[in-house]
Structures are given as C-alpha cells and as structure tokens.
Design a protein around this motif. Structure first.
Motif, PDB file in Angstrom:
ATOM      1  N   VAL A 211       0.863  -1.177   0.000  1.00 53.21           N
ATOM      2  CA  VAL A 211       0.000   0.000   0.000  1.00 53.21           C
ATOM      3  C   VAL A 211       0.899   1.225   0.000  1.00 53.21           C
ATOM      4  O   VAL A 211       1.703   1.390   0.905  1.00 53.21           O
ATOM      5  CB  VAL A 211      -0.926   0.030   1.230  1.00 53.21           C
ATOM      6  N   VAL A 212       0.755   2.050  -1.010  1.00 56.70           N
ATOM      7  CA  VAL A 212       1.625   3.217  -1.158  1.00 56.70           C
ATOM      8  C   VAL A 212       0.788   4.477  -1.063  1.00 56.70           C
ATOM      9  O   VAL A 212      -0.281   4.559  -1.644  1.00 56.70           O
ATOM     10  CB  VAL A 212       2.371   3.163  -2.513  1.00 56.70           C
ATOM     11  N   GLN A 213       1.281   5.438  -0.272  1.00 59.30           N
ATOM     12  CA  GLN A 213       0.558   6.700  -0.086  1.00 59.30           C
ATOM     13  C   GLN A 213       1.150   7.779  -0.969  1.00 59.30           C
ATOM     14  O   GLN A 213       2.375   7.891  -1.061  1.00 59.30           O
ATOM     15  CB  GLN A 213       0.655   7.152   1.376  1.00 59.30           C
ATOM     16  N   VAL A 214       0.278   8.572  -1.586  1.00 57.52           N
ATOM     17  CA  VAL A 214       0.759   9.707  -2.362  1.00 57.52           C
ATOM     18  C   VAL A 214      -0.006  10.954  -1.937  1.00 57.52           C
ATOM     19  O   VAL A 214      -1.143  10.867  -1.491  1.00 57.52           O
ATOM     20  CB  VAL A 214       0.551   9.498  -3.878  1.00 57.52           C
TER      21      VAL A 214
ATOM     22  N   SER B 283     -10.184   1.065  13.774  1.00 57.90           N
ATOM     23  CA  SER B 283     -10.651   1.145  12.389  1.00 57.90           C
ATOM     24  C   SER B 283     -10.069   2.381  11.699  1.00 57.90           C
ATOM     25  O   SER B 283      -9.796   2.362  10.510  1.00 57.90           O
ATOM     26  CB  SER B 283     -12.171   1.180  12.334  1.00 57.90           C
ATOM     27  N   ASP B 284      -9.871   3.440  12.486  1.00 56.74           N
ATOM     28  CA  ASP B 284      -9.300   4.658  11.908  1.00 56.74           C
ATOM     29  C   ASP B 284      -7.884   4.428  11.402  1.00 56.74           C
ATOM     30  O   ASP B 284      -7.539   4.799  10.283  1.00 56.74           O
ATOM     31  CB  ASP B 284      -9.278   5.790  12.955  1.00 56.74           C
ATOM     32  N   GLU B 285      -7.066   3.789  12.256  1.00 58.60           N
ATOM     33  CA  GLU B 285      -5.678   3.519  11.857  1.00 58.60           C
ATOM     34  C   GLU B 285      -5.618   2.589  10.666  1.00 58.60           C
ATOM     35  O   GLU B 285      -4.934   2.848   9.678  1.00 58.60           O
ATOM     36  CB  GLU B 285      -4.914   2.875  13.024  1.00 58.60           C
ATOM     37  N   LEU B 286      -6.363   1.492  10.767  1.00 58.46           N
ATOM     38  CA  LEU B 286      -6.331   0.488   9.712  1.00 58.46           C
ATOM     39  C   LEU B 286      -6.831   1.089   8.403  1.00 58.46           C
ATOM     40  O   LEU B 286      -6.277   0.833   7.333  1.00 58.46           O
ATOM     41  CB  LEU B 286      -7.186  -0.720  10.107  1.00 58.46           C
ATOM     42  N   ALA B 287      -7.863   1.925   8.513  1.00 59.08           N
ATOM     43  CA  ALA B 287      -8.422   2.547   7.315  1.00 59.08           C
ATOM     44  C   ALA B 287      -7.383   3.449   6.657  1.00 59.08           C
ATOM     45  O   ALA B 287      -7.250   3.459   5.432  1.00 59.08           O
ATOM     46  CB  ALA B 287      -9.671   3.345   7.677  1.00 59.08           C
ATOM     47  N   GLU B 288      -6.634   4.164   7.490  1.00 61.97           N
ATOM     48  CA  GLU B 288      -5.635   5.053   6.916  1.00 61.97           C
ATOM     49  C   GLU B 288      -4.517   4.247   6.255  1.00 61.97           C
ATOM     50  O   GLU B 288      -4.059   4.574   5.162  1.00 61.97           O
ATOM     51  CB  GLU B 288      -5.049   5.972   7.989  1.00 61.97           C
TER      52      GLU B 288
ATOM     53  N   ASN C   1     -11.934   4.901   3.739  1.00 63.85           N
ATOM     54  CA  ASN C   1     -12.707   5.553   4.798  1.00 63.85           C
ATOM     55  C   ASN C   1     -12.958   4.567   5.943  1.00 63.85           C
ATOM     56  O   ASN C   1     -13.222   3.394   5.709  1.00 63.85           O
ATOM     57  CB  ASN C   1     -14.024   6.028   4.195  1.00 63.85           C
ATOM     58  N   SER C   2     -12.890   5.078   7.162  1.00 63.14           N
ATOM     59  CA  SER C   2     -12.983   4.173   8.313  1.00 63.14           C
ATOM     60  C   SER C   2     -14.387   3.584   8.464  1.00 63.14           C
ATOM     61  O   SER C   2     -14.542   2.450   8.905  1.00 63.14           O
ATOM     62  CB  SER C   2     -12.578   4.905   9.590  1.00 63.14           C
ATOM     63  N   ALA C   3     -15.398   4.346   8.106  1.00 58.29           N
ATOM     64  CA  ALA C   3     -16.764   3.825   8.207  1.00 58.29           C
ATOM     65  C   ALA C   3     -16.957   2.676   7.226  1.00 58.29           C
ATOM     66  O   ALA C   3     -17.588   1.663   7.540  1.00 58.29           O
ATOM     67  CB  ALA C   3     -17.769   4.934   7.914  1.00 58.29           C
TER      68      ALA C   3
ATOM     69  N   ASP D  61     -17.496  -3.033   6.115  1.00 59.15           N
ATOM     70  CA  ASP D  61     -16.997  -4.231   5.434  1.00 59.15           C
ATOM     71  C   ASP D  61     -16.719  -5.338   6.442  1.00 59.15           C
ATOM     72  O   ASP D  61     -17.100  -6.497   6.241  1.00 59.15           O
ATOM     73  CB  ASP D  61     -15.703  -3.911   4.667  1.00 59.15           C
ATOM     74  N   LEU D  62     -16.057  -4.964   7.525  1.00 57.59           N
ATOM     75  CA  LEU D  62     -15.677  -5.969   8.512  1.00 57.59           C
ATOM     76  C   LEU D  62     -16.890  -6.509   9.251  1.00 57.59           C
ATOM     77  O   LEU D  62     -16.955  -7.702   9.573  1.00 57.59           O
ATOM     78  CB  LEU D  62     -14.675  -5.381   9.510  1.00 57.59           C
ATOM     79  N   SER D  63     -17.848  -5.637   9.501  1.00 52.01           N
ATOM     80  CA  SER D  63     -19.028  -6.090  10.237  1.00 52.01           C
ATOM     81  C   SER D  63     -19.815  -7.094   9.408  1.00 52.01           C
ATOM     82  O   SER D  63     -20.563  -7.907   9.939  1.00 52.01           O
ATOM     83  CB  SER D  63     -19.917  -4.909  10.602  1.00 52.01           C
ATOM     84  N   TYR D  64     -19.618  -7.036   8.106  1.00 51.05           N
ATOM     85  CA  TYR D  64     -20.277  -7.972   7.213  1.00 51.05           C
ATOM     86  C   TYR D  64     -19.739  -9.392   7.431  1.00 51.05           C
ATOM     87  O   TYR D  64     -20.434 -10.376   7.213  1.00 51.05           O
ATOM     88  CB  TYR D  64     -20.058  -7.533   5.765  1.00 51.05           C
ATOM     89  N   LEU D  65     -18.507  -9.478   7.881  1.00 51.46           N
ATOM     90  CA  LEU D  65     -17.904 -10.789   8.157  1.00 51.46           C
ATOM     91  C   LEU D  65     -18.291 -11.295   9.538  1.00 51.46           C
ATOM     92  O   LEU D  65     -18.090 -12.462   9.854  1.00 51.46           O
ATOM     93  CB  LEU D  65     -16.367 -10.703   8.112  1.00 51.46           C
TER      94      LEU D  65
END
Lengths: 219, 219
Positions: free
Chosen positions: A170-173, B24-29, B34-36, B41-45
């Motif tokens: 995953v690459v950020q720009v 979720s915020d960190e992982l999303a970044e 987007n964190s929501a 997506d994860l809640s679907y699992l």
DNA sequence: GGGCACTTGTGAAGCCATGCACAAAGTTGC
DNA sequence: GCAACTTTGTGCATGGCTTCACAAGTGCCC
C-alpha cells in the motif's frame, strides 16, 4: 472514464477485422458492457454516432485516442528491473498504444549498465537526471514491496504525478498525484474467494459456525 | 468484497511491525479507505472488533484469510511462458499468500521441457492432463492477445471457472465462469488521460472546439 | 417522396456504494 | 463502582452510476 481504453481495444479488434461501422449494441457486446452505458459514455465525448447506422469504427477510434491522449508520445520510466520489470520492459503492448519505455532504473549496482529491451539500465541514484533527460511524466514501480514507498516518494519529489504501482504494497501519495495499482495477488485472492463460494458453503463453515448449527438443530 | 485483500495486506504490514491491536481509523488510513467503510466491510464478516479497543490484528488477519479462502492451497496454472509468464512464475508474492504455481504450459514446442521457476514447462496439447493431474481450479492467461480467447475456451471446457487474463484482449466467458483481467496498457492509458487533463485544457482543444471557441468570443 | 426499420442520444427511475453521525458497548482511571 | 473517554457497529441520507425506455433522427426501399 476508465472504460474508454476498453472501447478502444474493442474498436481496434473490429478495425483489424475490417469492420467499417458498428452499432452500440455490437460494440457493447464486444467490450462486454451494457449498450446504454456505452452510448452514454460516448455521448459524453460528443455526438460521434449516426442514428440508424451506428459508429464509424476508425473515426471513433481516433476520437477516443485523442480523448485519452494517445496521440502524443508518453515516455515511461520503469523503476525496478527484476523479473517483473524485465517483463514490462519487453512487453510489446505498450509501444503500439502510444507508450514508449524510455528509461529503466534499478537500485542494484550490478544491474546498472546491463542492457534490457534495448535500453541501458541506470542506477537509481541518477533518478533525478533520468527524469529530466527523458522528460518523464509517467513512472512504473516494479520494485519489491519494501522499497515501493521510498521510490514513490522520490518520484513525487521529482514532479512525477502519474504512477503505476506493481509492488504488492500500500503506497501513499499526496493530493494531486495519480497512483494506480496493479496487484497480482489481489486479483488471485478475489478469484479464490469466488471459487471457494462456488465449492459449496459447507466447506467454508468455521468451527464456531458448526457449533452454532449443531445447537440450532438440537444436536 | 474486493477490498478484503487490501485490508489483509495492511494487517500483514501491521503484524510485521509487531502491532497487536488496531482501530478502524488507523487500519483505514493504512489501507487508504474511509474508516466507516472499513467497519461496515468488517461487520459484514461478523463482529470481530471490540468497542473501545479496536481489532486484534492477528485474529482479524486470520478471519479475513479464511473468508477469502486462503487457508487452503490453491494450485495455479500459468498458460503462456513468455516474458510475462516467466515473471509471474518467479513472482514471490503468490506463494506467501496461499497460491502455489503448480504448472506451466506453453504452445511453443521449443519451450516444452524447459525448466522455469523449478517447474517443467508442459506443452499445451497436454492441457487436459495437466489440469487433472494438478487439480487446477485457477488459471492465468499470459499468452499473446490473439491466442487468449482460444486458450480461455479450452480452460473453460476443462471445467476451470476462475481465470485471470493478462493478455491485452477482450475475452468472453460463459455464465458461471469468473474472469478477471489485468491490463497493463489500460492502466497506463488511464494515467495518460489524467496526465493530459493536468497539463491544461488548452493543449487538449480540438480544431473543431477551437473554431467553436473562436465563434463564441466573436473572433 | 413517403413510410418503415433501425439506431442514437437522453430523460427518468432504480439501485448500490459511500460516508456521516450517533447510540451501544467496552475500557481506563480514580 | 462510577464517570469520562474511546471505538465499534449501523440507521439513514446522499450522490453517482447503471439501466430502461422512448423520442428524435437517419438511411433504405419502393
């Protein structure tokens, strides 16, 4: 639109077969999309069709090429001349579509000077010079994953705003830079996901779900 | 979902850094979404997160792997051992993600018997045997464009329902078969399109548009 | 020259994904 | 054990993309 290249490819195939005009239905089927969508996409470029007849293949081909920007020459830089970089360098599909592999760069001094696809591999220390020398606007990252972000940052610093990333990372720009990624294992993973679904849900039961199920049926 | 592999990759990167839990915020970044969206997506699992804490990296990693089907072994066949086929065969990113290049096939008799990435290249006449022998479920097409459709048809006839196409051609498959394509020049074309836009609209003016413009300003 | 068959271009409806915003739930500190 | 803080999971509204359906336009045949 991301579908224009698809249409262009379908048109090229038709042109090679000697087809002069094509209806939206036919072209849509060739490209594998809905015909209304295709017409709407094309109408966005202007009215290039003739009602009752269809679209003139060569004319439309040219219009789309111009829209995408293929009428000009795009010098492309490839960073990372491993297996994948090699393959990309030798890949014939680029030249025929307005792209020219202009320069190759690798971080390994042993590779520097080696000739690949008629080009001398330059060392990545010279990245700055190479970008200026060949007036690079589009760069391809084919390095190992761990090097991708650093390479990308350098490219961005050198003013490159279009990057195609093949590295599995995953690459950020920053804002204003277009980054696209082609991810080989992601594609396989998506296929595997669907394949697993096809093979019946039973196999996909987790231990927890099995317990739940057993409870539910009173086992 | 097509984003699961992306999350998986982000989680793997975090795990390597020794991170135990992630919000979720960190992982999303990290994954660039987007964190929501990520949470949805994860809640679907299933509910794999802990409110107030976040997600346990390794656990989530395992759950997603299972969802995608990476806990099982996927033998992959590559058809067409040219530059690209070579690169794919040697590409390390597959093995580490549950995929195993099991067999290579080429139509060129000269290549038959050659050893690539530790595997003997088989002739495409033996496709039938190879698919049965290695229990192939996923195939990769890395042939020239003109051969792609024929190869694909044969694969489908042999019961393969997941195909990844690298050939720069539009390939048709019947209902029930999953075809994904990775198209190198399409990606470049999309970049070129945006690049052209960035370089100012003036350059992109057609002759017709220039005339229109001249009229409009009364020139 | 008029009717017919065909095809484009587009209004309108429907659908799906996205993202906000917040309640529910859990944790930490005191 | 309580209060304040953090973070998940999700209802809901929004927006864009897709598709249908049809009017408008074009060529062909007689």
């Amino acid at each position: 639109m991301a579908r224009l290249p698809l249409y262009l490819r379908a048109l090229t195939a038709l042109a090679e077969r000697g087809v002069a005009t094509v209806s939206s239905d036919e072209l849509a089927e060739t490209a594998g999309v809905n015909s209304a969508k295709l017409r709407k996409d094309l109408s966005y470029l202007g009215s290039y069709g003739t009602r009752g007849v269809g679209y003139e293949v060569e004319f439309l081909q040219h219009q789309i090429s111009r829209e995408i920007g293929l009428t000009q020459d795009w010098p492309v830089l490839i960073v990372g001349i491993g297996n994948l970089g090699h393959a990309l360098s030798n890949y014939g599909g680029f030249a025929s579509r307005g792209f020219r592999i202009a320069a190759l760069v690798d971080a390994d001094p042993q590779r520097t000077g080696e000739e690949v696809a008629g080009l001398k591999v330059r060392h990545s220390d010279d990245l700055d010079d190479v970008v200026k020398e060949f007036n690079i606007a589009i760069a391809v990252i084919a390095t190992p994953a761990h090097a991708a972000q650093a390479v990308c940052d350098r490219l961005v610093d050198l003013g490159i705003t279009s990057i195609l990333n093949f590295a599995p990372a995953v690459v950020q720009v920053p804002e204003g830079v277009d980054l696209r990624k082609v991810d080989l294992s992601t594609e396989l993973q998506i296929l595997a996901y669907h394949e697993q679904r096809k093979n019946g849900a039973a196999l996909a039961l987790t231990a927890e779900q099995a317990v739940e199920l057993a409870k539910a049926v009173g086992g």
